[in-house]
Design an enzyme around this catalytic site. Structure first.
Site, PDB file in Angstrom:
ATOM      1  N   ASN A   1     -53.557 -30.985 -55.703  1.00  0.00           N
ATOM      2  CA  ASN A   1     -53.099 -32.373 -55.754  1.00  0.00           C
ATOM      3  C   ASN A   1     -53.774 -33.191 -54.660  1.00  0.00           C
ATOM      4  O   ASN A   1     -54.001 -32.720 -53.542  1.00  0.00           O
ATOM      5  CB  ASN A   1     -51.572 -32.463 -55.641  1.00  0.00           C
TER       6      ASN A   1
ATOM      7  N   CYS B   1     -45.455 -31.887 -64.112  1.00  0.00           N
ATOM      8  CA  CYS B   1     -44.710 -33.116 -64.390  1.00  0.00           C
ATOM      9  C   CYS B   1     -44.941 -33.527 -65.846  1.00  0.00           C
ATOM     10  O   CYS B   1     -45.762 -32.949 -66.564  1.00  0.00           O
ATOM     11  CB  CYS B   1     -45.138 -34.226 -63.434  1.00  0.00           C
TER      12      CYS B   1
ATOM     13  N   GLU C   1     -52.879 -30.075 -61.678  1.00  0.00           N
ATOM     14  CA  GLU C   1     -53.182 -29.662 -63.048  1.00  0.00           C
ATOM     15  C   GLU C   1     -54.280 -30.531 -63.658  1.00  0.00           C
ATOM     16  O   GLU C   1     -55.224 -30.039 -64.266  1.00  0.00           O
ATOM     17  CB  GLU C   1     -51.919 -29.748 -63.932  1.00  0.00           C
TER      18      GLU C   1
END
Length: 226
Positions: free
Chosen positions: A127, A172, A140
């Protein structure tokens, strides 16, 4: 008045008193019945009012709808890291290593991800945060975009790791839709809790529990134009 007549009168009076008591009892029963009937009618009206205010529970099973796709889902289960297949272990270890490069100075919540393309190549990501928050990129999507930018448009497995004391950290909602875009069928997603320690060479213990889920479990009703 003779004693016989007096006795007869008393007997008649007793009979009249018994009849009067019986009539009074019957009258009381009828009044009670009327009150009970009135209460029952009021209760029925109240029940009807409650029923009208309650949401209707009548419906049809989702599986019977022709407007909702029902793809075949992979099994969802938990398993020890040491019992995972080679694909799952490799992806989790790659995701754990990618987590070390996470740029998360604002949340301090580091996430690592790894995805295997259809050709077998693994792409990793972490991230990347931004002070403006909106331009932040999840691990991701970082991994998937790296693969897509190199010509890989289909992925068959993925892994996500992060440390949260409460347990697993799953993708998410945005990432779930993004993963689904490049999964032509249900693909396994391995989820594990990263070690809390900040070791230079992080590693999983063999007894560490891993959640093996899939993109169709994470996003059962995806958005698609097809």
């Amino acid at each position: 008045m003779s004693k016989n007549k007096m006795s007869q009168k008393r007997k008649e009076l007793k009979k009249c008193m018994k009849r009067l008591d019986a009539l009074q009892n019957e009258l009381a029963k009828r009044k009670t019945y009327k009150r009970l009937k009135c209460y029952m009618e009021q209760l029925k009206e109240l029940q009807n009012e409650v029923d009208r205010r309650q949401p209707r529970q009548i419906g049809y099973p989702v599986s019977g709808s022709l407007k909702i796709p029902h793809p075949v889902k992979l099994h969802e289960y938990t398993i020890c890291f040491g019992q995972l297949d080679n694909c799952g272990r490799e992806l989790l270890e790659d995701a754990l290593n990618a987590r070390c490069y996470a740029y998360a100075p604002y949340s301090n919540f580091k996430v690592g991800a790894a995805f295997r393309s259809k050709g077998g190549k693994v792409f990793t990501g972490c991230n990347v945060e931004n002070v403006a928050f909106t331009p932040c990129c999840c691990a991701e999507r970082t991994a998937l975009v790296k693969g897509i930018s190199e010509g890989c448009k289909t992925f068959n497995a993925g892994a996500v790791v992060a440390y949260h004391p409460a347990g697993y950290t799953t993708p998410c909602g945005v990432c779930r839709q993004f993963i689904h875009e490049f999964a032509k069928m249900d693909i396994p997603i391995y989820i594990a809790q990263a070690p809390e320690s900040s070791a230079k060479v992080p590693a999983f213990e063999d007894d560490e529990e891993v959640l093996v889920t899939s993109i169709y479990h994470l996003l059962p009703h995806c958005f698609s134009k097809y």
